[in-house]
Design an enzyme around this catalytic site. Structure first.
Site, mmCIF file in Angstrom:
data_model
loop_
_atom_site.group_PDB
_atom_site.id
_atom_site.type_symbol
_atom_site.label_atom_id
_atom_site.label_comp_id
_atom_site.label_asym_id
_atom_site.label_seq_id
_atom_site.Cartn_x
_atom_site.Cartn_y
_atom_site.Cartn_z
ATOM 1 N N ILE A 22 0.837 -1.207 0.000
ATOM 2 C CA ILE A 22 0.000 0.000 0.000
ATOM 3 C C ILE A 22 0.875 1.262 0.000
ATOM 4 O O ILE A 22 0.596 2.221 -0.728
ATOM 5 C CB ILE A 22 -0.939 -0.024 1.237
ATOM 6 C CG1 ILE A 22 -1.952 -1.171 1.110
ATOM 7 C CG2 ILE A 22 -1.662 1.313 1.386
ATOM 8 C CD1 ILE A 22 -2.805 -1.413 2.363
ATOM 9 N N ASP A 69 14.040 2.995 10.711
ATOM 10 C CA ASP A 69 13.106 2.151 11.452
ATOM 11 C C ASP A 69 12.178 3.087 12.232
ATOM 12 O O ASP A 69 12.629 3.805 13.130
ATOM 13 C CB ASP A 69 13.925 1.259 12.397
ATOM 14 C CG ASP A 69 13.054 0.303 13.193
ATOM 15 O OD1 ASP A 69 11.836 0.564 13.327
ATOM 16 O OD2 ASP A 69 13.594 -0.693 13.694
ATOM 17 N N ASN A 96 2.317 4.992 7.233
ATOM 18 C CA ASN A 96 1.713 3.773 6.686
ATOM 19 C C ASN A 96 2.331 2.484 7.221
ATOM 20 O O ASN A 96 1.659 1.447 7.281
ATOM 21 C CB ASN A 96 1.862 3.820 5.154
ATOM 22 C CG ASN A 96 1.601 2.488 4.495
ATOM 23 O OD1 ASN A 96 0.452 2.070 4.338
ATOM 24 N ND2 ASN A 96 2.669 1.770 4.126
ATOM 25 N N TYR A 162 -2.772 -6.551 16.983
ATOM 26 C CA TYR A 162 -2.910 -5.754 15.755
ATOM 27 C C TYR A 162 -4.166 -4.882 15.840
ATOM 28 O O TYR A 162 -4.110 -3.675 15.603
ATOM 29 C CB TYR A 162 -2.982 -6.712 14.562
ATOM 30 C CG TYR A 162 -3.093 -6.026 13.219
ATOM 31 C CD1 TYR A 162 -1.959 -5.598 12.537
ATOM 32 C CD2 TYR A 162 -4.341 -5.822 12.612
ATOM 33 C CE1 TYR A 162 -2.060 -4.981 11.298
ATOM 34 C CE2 TYR A 162 -4.448 -5.210 11.381
ATOM 35 C CZ TYR A 162 -3.312 -4.793 10.716
ATOM 36 O OH TYR A 162 -3.421 -4.175 9.494
ATOM 37 N N LYS A 166 -4.600 -0.764 15.901
ATOM 38 C CA LYS A 166 -5.338 -0.054 14.846
ATOM 39 C C LYS A 166 -6.489 0.774 15.435
ATOM 40 O O LYS A 166 -6.869 1.792 14.875
ATOM 41 C CB LYS A 166 -5.814 -1.046 13.781
ATOM 42 C CG LYS A 166 -4.668 -1.748 13.032
ATOM 43 C CD LYS A 166 -3.733 -0.754 12.346
ATOM 44 C CE LYS A 166 -2.651 -1.413 11.516
ATOM 45 N NZ LYS A 166 -1.778 -0.468 10.825
ATOM 46 N N THR A 197 -1.678 -7.422 -1.086
ATOM 47 C CA THR A 197 -0.285 -6.974 -1.023
ATOM 48 C C THR A 197 0.594 -8.203 -0.772
ATOM 49 O O THR A 197 0.112 -9.331 -0.850
ATOM 50 C CB THR A 197 -0.082 -5.960 0.134
ATOM 51 O OG1 THR A 197 -0.373 -6.625 1.356
ATOM 52 C CG2 THR A 197 -0.944 -4.731 -0.010
HETATM 53 P P1 NAD Z 1 3.269 -4.719 3.643
HETATM 54 O O1 NAD Z 1 3.782 -5.704 4.631
HETATM 55 O O2 NAD Z 1 3.156 -5.114 2.218
HETATM 56 O O3 NAD Z 1 4.149 -3.354 3.723
HETATM 57 C C1 NAD Z 1 4.474 -2.736 4.942
HETATM 58 C C2 NAD Z 1 5.847 -2.109 4.820
HETATM 59 O O4 NAD Z 1 6.171 -1.509 6.089
HETATM 60 C C3 NAD Z 1 6.954 -3.137 4.504
HETATM 61 O O5 NAD Z 1 7.682 -2.735 3.363
HETATM 62 C C4 NAD Z 1 7.784 -3.135 5.752
HETATM 63 O O6 NAD Z 1 9.185 -3.371 5.517
HETATM 64 C C5 NAD Z 1 7.548 -1.736 6.301
HETATM 65 N N1 NAD Z 1 7.898 -1.679 7.719
HETATM 66 C C6 NAD Z 1 7.652 -2.608 8.685
HETATM 67 N N2 NAD Z 1 8.190 -2.231 9.838
HETATM 68 C C7 NAD Z 1 8.789 -1.033 9.628
HETATM 69 C C8 NAD Z 1 9.529 -0.151 10.443
HETATM 70 N N3 NAD Z 1 9.771 -0.450 11.737
HETATM 71 N N4 NAD Z 1 10.013 1.000 9.906
HETATM 72 C C9 NAD Z 1 9.786 1.296 8.597
HETATM 73 N N5 NAD Z 1 9.077 0.484 7.767
HETATM 74 C C10 NAD Z 1 8.610 -0.666 8.277
HETATM 75 O O7 NAD Z 1 1.856 -4.242 4.234
HETATM 76 P P2 NAD Z 1 0.636 -3.487 3.501
HETATM 77 O O8 NAD Z 1 -0.404 -4.519 3.262
HETATM 78 O O9 NAD Z 1 1.126 -2.639 2.385
HETATM 79 O O10 NAD Z 1 0.128 -2.576 4.715
HETATM 80 C C11 NAD Z 1 0.400 -1.180 4.833
HETATM 81 C C12 NAD Z 1 -0.375 -0.637 6.020
HETATM 82 O O11 NAD Z 1 -1.775 -0.855 5.807
HETATM 83 C C13 NAD Z 1 -0.047 -1.344 7.343
HETATM 84 O O12 NAD Z 1 -0.061 -0.420 8.404
HETATM 85 C C14 NAD Z 1 -1.167 -2.361 7.501
HETATM 86 O O13 NAD Z 1 -1.405 -2.706 8.842
HETATM 87 C C15 NAD Z 1 -2.337 -1.583 6.897
HETATM 88 N N6 NAD Z 1 -3.415 -2.460 6.417
HETATM 89 C C16 NAD Z 1 -3.219 -3.384 5.431
HETATM 90 C C17 NAD Z 1 -4.274 -4.203 5.025
HETATM 91 C C18 NAD Z 1 -4.144 -5.257 3.933
HETATM 92 O O14 NAD Z 1 -5.111 -6.015 3.717
HETATM 93 N N7 NAD Z 1 -3.029 -5.336 3.207
HETATM 94 C C19 NAD Z 1 -5.520 -4.067 5.636
HETATM 95 C C20 NAD Z 1 -5.683 -3.127 6.636
HETATM 96 C C21 NAD Z 1 -4.617 -2.308 7.031
#
Ligand code: NAD
Length: 263
Positions: A22, A69, A96, A162, A166, A197
């Site tokens: 995302i 980080d 994000n 989680y 949220k 994703t």
């Molecule tokens: P993803 O795992 O594909 O990407 C998340 C990114 O965050 C990764 O590249 C990871 O390396 C990075 N990350 C993790 N820890 C980190 C840190 N300490 N510092 C910097 N970067 C860090 O996940 P996504 O599906 O793209 O999700 C993005 C956001 O959307 C998240 O917060 C997730 O909880 C939220 N979300 C996702 C979904 C879904 O269905 N994919 C649904 C609801 C909410």
């Protein structure tokens, strides 16, 4: 909002967790919208970060790599400082980055608890705070947007920590929106449902996307027909929220879940 605040005219965004998923889609969408982007993710994803930076530069926008980080307050502060120095301002913060690991409530350990809260809550909190401090110094308002989730509207099976983080994003979004309104800074969050994703690529289920989705729905206790979509459904919402015309929207956590929850 004070009438003396100069107009918000967005030029520069920071997007955390933007090496993939995302965050990557949001970074590219904002670049399409004419915004320069500071691309953050963990240092061990530097080659992916650099690839995103190259793509944005090829689109004619400025971009910088911000390997850091977000669980480290110092690294978040530095990230904001570097962006202001190298790109000229910080007008938008998209907090994000987030992690999740499906585990039953009873089996969740202190290590799970600390690692998930560190990224999803503490990380977002300090991204909000340091971006706000910089925006206040610059004095032309801004947009701060954080990642909540459908699990931040209703707790999902096997997602106790989680879900808690949220829900927490909604709380800090309310408070920051109230306290920062006077500075012309609007604070909102997004609550995606099932978004396709790497979450699905890393699924232990072999087979088609539909088979993986079926497994994920079961683990999270979702209805078998729960809709799924690509990350563009989220990045389009972000694109809208970053526009100056959204000046009357703040403190909201907006569901992007195909109509699963009407809240
Ligand atoms: P993803 O795992 O594909 O990407 C998340 C990114 O965050 C990764 O590249 C990871 O390396 C990075 N990350 C993790 N820890 C980190 C840190 N300490 N510092 C910097 N970067 C860090 O996940 P996504 O599906 O793209 O999700 C993005 C956001 O959307 C998240 O917060 C997730 O909880 C939220 N979300 C996702 C979904 C879904 O269905 N994919 C649904 C609801 C909410």
């Amino acid at each position: 909002m004070s009438s003396s605040t100069p107009p918000y005219s967005p030029r520069v965004a920071i997007v955390t967790g933007a090496a993939q998923g995302i965050g990557l889609d949001i970074a590219l969408q904002l670049a399409k919208d004419g915004i320069d982007v500071a691309v953050n993710d963990l240092p061990d994803k530097l080659s992916q970060i650099n690839e995103v930076v190259r793509t944005i530069r090829d689109m004619g926008r400025k971009a910088i790599a911000l390997p850091a980080d977000v669980t480290s307050e110092e690294q978040v502060e530095k990230m904001v400082e570097t962006t202001a120095l190298e790109l000229g301002s910080v007008d938008i913060m998209i907090a994000n980055a987030g992690i999740g690991k499906p585990t039953s409530f009873l089996e969740t350990t202190a290590i799970d608890f600390d690692s998930i809260t560190a990224v999803n809550f503490r990380g977002v909190f300090f991204c909000y705070q340091y971006a706000a401090k910089q925006m206040i110094r610059e004095g032309h308002g801004g947009r701060i947007i954080g990642a909540s989730s459908a699990a931040g509207k209703e707790g999902g099976l096997n997602m106790s920590v989680y879900s808690g983080t949220k829900f927490a994003i909604r709380g800090i979004t309310h408070v920051a929106a109230k306290e920062l309104a006077v500075h012309g800074i609007l604070v909102n969050a997004y609550a995606p449902g099932l978004i396709l994703t790497q979450l699905f690529d890393e699924s232990t289920v072999q087979g088609t996307l539909e088979e993986k989705l079926t497994e994920i729905r079961q683990v999270l206790g979702l209805h078998p027909n729960t809709p799924a979509a690509g990350p563009e459904v989220v990045s389009n919402l972000i694109s809208f929220l970053c526009k100056p015309e959204t000046k009357f929207i703040t403190g909201q956590t907006i569901s992007v879940d195909g109509g699963v929850r009407f809240s």
